[in-house]
Design an enzyme around this catalytic site. Structure first.
Site, short mmCIF file in Angstrom:
data_model
loop_
_atom_site.label_atom_id
_atom_site.label_comp_id
_atom_site.label_asym_id
_atom_site.label_seq_id
_atom_site.Cartn_x
_atom_site.Cartn_y
_atom_site.Cartn_z
CG HIS B 133 22.75 -16.41 -51.57
ND1 HIS B 133 24.04 -16.05 -51.86
CD2 HIS B 133 22.64 -16.38 -50.22
CE1 HIS B 133 24.69 -15.82 -50.72
NE2 HIS B 133 23.86 -16.01 -49.72
CG ASP B 210 22.28 -21.95 -54.41
OD1 ASP B 210 22.64 -22.76 -53.54
OD2 ASP B 210 22.25 -20.71 -54.23
CD GLN B 213 19.75 -21.86 -46.83
OE1 GLN B 213 19.31 -22.56 -45.91
NE2 GLN B 213 20.64 -20.92 -46.63
CE LYS B 236 24.60 -21.21 -46.78
NZ LYS B 236 24.42 -20.06 -45.90
CB CYS B 374 23.16 -12.82 -49.41
SG CYS B 374 24.53 -12.54 -48.31
C1 LIG Z 1 20.69 -20.21 -51.20
C2 LIG Z 1 22.13 -19.94 -50.96
N1 LIG Z 1 23.00 -19.98 -51.98
C3 LIG Z 1 24.30 -19.76 -51.81
C4 LIG Z 1 24.83 -19.45 -50.59
C5 LIG Z 1 26.30 -19.18 -50.48
O1 LIG Z 1 26.93 -20.16 -49.73
P1 LIG Z 1 28.45 -19.98 -49.30
O2 LIG Z 1 28.56 -18.62 -48.71
O3 LIG Z 1 28.66 -21.07 -48.31
O4 LIG Z 1 29.28 -20.14 -50.52
C6 LIG Z 1 23.98 -19.38 -49.49
C7 LIG Z 1 24.52 -19.01 -48.18
O5 LIG Z 1 24.22 -18.03 -47.57
C8 LIG Z 1 22.60 -19.62 -49.69
O6 LIG Z 1 21.75 -19.55 -48.66
#
Ligand SMILES: Cc1ncc(COP(=O)(O)O)c(C=O)c1O
Lengths: 147, 416
Positions: B133, B210, B213, B236, B374
């Site tokens: 992401h 990370d 998900q 999430k 993203c």
């Molecule tokens: C795999 C992954 N990493 C990071 C993020 C970023 O999360 P946040 O926008 O809640 O900081 C997301 C969210 O879209 C994600 O799906």
């Protein structure tokens, strides 16, 4: 909401078979349009003959609204003067942003794009080609954005 | 012997019943029952989370760690209690290892700036993957600009899986940190995090996972994974927005300097010098998102009661049902068919741009995400400008998938 209002026949037709969908090798002006939200990218080519848009074309990928809008745009500005093309941009801007209650009569087929007003997330799809047209007329180097 | 809870660990999850717990799912969109298939972008909240936050604001709110009065003590207790729940749920060693952040993004930036900025330099390497992401790419790019370190990228194959041999070959004595997503939000791929940790630790590199998900879909045990950092977001995993967590190995967090200064994170301040609070407060400058932490604690309770293994087993069934049913649609192509996959399906439909798909299915009450998710480098790899993505959670049923399939047939009727 009625989908048929967004996907009018004119729009579906221009999406399935876009007009002037090619690269113009002898273009005098060109500009890119980029919508980072959906990844739509297109290039608008103009061949100016003095003050007249002698030829116009576009290339790229996008959603039905953005392809149809580009295609309709090329039809509408071909043969027009620069001033008329700019005036058309302004009219389209009013139509898409909703500052005019009704589409001016003069817009003809282009009025079909007015359906996007009920779909705020889609307005930029319809306006991208027009911003790219303006950028081409202005000889802008940076890709046009709808913001 | 205690009677096990009705659902716990039995592999039986009654999604239709769980759905009743979610007020936002009880509505109509354009005259049709809402079918919410965008939980990977943000999930909905059960009433238990909303009630916990409401109760906190109505009865217990004051600032934390600051007052001797009753409300301040209650607020502090609620806030710290949430930290304990998280600590237990992910099997961290102690609450000192649980730092509250605004979300995954902030957690990753914290590590980049506190650890990386102060100890990485030219010659050092940071390894990420092609399927990250943007929030697990950009902070490392910024860090490389700041420190002169080099960013390396592990490639993926056409199933949307990491090329593990190439990833291993990219790990070397220069590697200082490996940052990898547990589950890809764009492809659904579940990555072999444990193997990556082993390879990284062999050269003394630290690993940040990370987990944004992963948390809503599966059981996460940070000590079993042996990772050094694990980042996730409340929204999430059925909790509030504005709150997330950085788990960090205590010994590492101890060595890392604070990254933001302010109240809460100090021990003593004079006009010349400040000394810093112990973990985890050292990394929590300013008044935190207290109600959100309480809400996240309630979301953890909700997940724990159902059981993450039960959720994973149910979603695996739902995923195979959805994969089969979507396969029926002419011109539909699934992007990403990894062997280990969570309940996320990215797809394209011939003759229909994802943006149009999104609008038309929305008109049928079906919410999906369209765009680059993203993850522009992933779109680029598969040579598509965007995809449509249906992401499922514990409250989705096969009926939701049927509604999606019908809506997609409608897309073809309108456009093709
Ligand atoms: C795999 C992954 N990493 C990071 C993020 C970023 O999360 P946040 O926008 O809640 O900081 C997301 C969210 O879209 C994600 O799906």
């Amino acid at each position: 909401m009625d989908l048929a209002d967004l996907y009018r026949d004119v729009i579906l037709d221009h999406n399935r078979s876009p007009r002037n969908f090619q690269r113009l090798d002898n273009a005098t002006h060109r500009a890119q349009g980029f919508n980072p939200l959906c990844g739509d990218k297109l290039t608008v080519y103009l061949k100016m003959d003095g003050d007249t848009v002698a030829d116009v074309a576009f290339e790229g990928s996008g959603c039905a609204i953005s392809v149809a809008s580009s295609s309709l745009m090329t039809e509408a500005v071909k043969g027009k003067s620069e001033k008329q093309a700019r005036a058309l941009f302004a009219n389209m801007h009013d139509l898409l942003s909703g500052s005019e209650d009704q589409a001016p009569q003069s817009l003809g087929k282009l009025a079909a794009l007015g359906g996007v007003r009920q779909y705020p997330s889609r307005v930029k799809c319809a306006s991208l080609a027009w911003h790219a047209l303006l950028a081409a007329l202005d000889d802008q180097q940076e890709p046009a954005r709808t913001e | 012997m205690s009677v096990p809870q009705q659902q716990r660990g039995t592999g039986q999850l009654d999604a239709a019943r769980l759905r009743q717990d979610f007020p936002a799912l009880q509505q109509q969109i354009h005259g049709k029952a809402l079918v919410y298939l965008d939980s990977a972008a943000s999930a909905q909240r059960p009433a238990a989370v909303l009630d916990a936050m409401d109760h906190y604001y109505r009865h217990d709110h004051a600032n934390v760690h600051r007052g001797v009065h009753t409300l301040s003590q209650r607020a502090t207790e609620r806030y710290e209690n949430a930290r304990q729940k998280i600590c237990r749920y992910i099997n961290a060693g102690s609450t000192a290892e649980i730092i509250f952040t605004r979300g995954t993004t902030e957690a990753i930036n914290l590590v980049a700036q506190s650890l990386g900025r102060n100890s990485f330099g030219p010659g050092d390497e940071i390894l990420i993957t092609r399927m990250e992401h943007h929030s697990n790419i950009v902070p490392w790019q910024l860090l490389c600009q700041q420190t002169g370190a080099t960013l390396r990228v592990a490639p993926i194959d056409h199933h949307g899986q990491l090329k593990m041999d190439e990833l291993r070959a990219l790990i070397n004595e220069q590697t200082r940190l490996v940052a990898v997503g547990h589950i890809s939000n764009a492809l659904g791929t579940i990555n072999p995090v444990k193997d990556i940790v082993e390879a990284a630790h062999a050269v003394n590199a630290v690993v940040l996972v990370d987990g944004a998900q992963a948390m809503p879909h599966m059981s996460v045990d940070v000590r079993a994974l042996d990772c050094d950092f694990y980042a996730f977001s409340g929204h999430k995993m059925f909790g509030p927005t504005g709150i997330g967590v950085l788990y960090g190995r205590e010994a590492l967090l101890e060595q890392m300097p604070p990254w933001q200064g302010g109240g809460e994170m100090i021990r003593e301040v004079t006009m010349e010098h400040s000394s810093f609070a112990d973990l985890p407060a050292k990394f929590e400058a300013g008044t935190p998102a207290i109600a959100e932490a309480v809400g996240l604690g309630a979301a953890i309770d909700y997940l724990a009661e159902i059981g993450p293994e039960t959720i994973a087993a149910y979603e695996a069934e739902l995923l195979s049902y959805a994969t089969a049913r979507l396969g029926e649609i002419e011109g539909l192509e699934i992007v990403g068919d990894a062997e280990h996959k969570a309940s996320v399906i990215s797809f394209t439909l011939a003759g229909a741009h994802p943006h149009d798909i999104g609008t038309i299915v929305d008109n049928e009450g079906v919410a999906i995400r369209t765009g680059h998710h993203c993850a522009m480098p992933v779109m680029d790899f598969f040579n598509v400008p965007a995809t449509a993505r249906a992401s499922m959670a514990l409250y989705n049923t096969t009926a939701d998938i049927d509604a999606l399939v019908d809506a997609l047939k409608k897309v073809r009727e309108v456009l093709c």
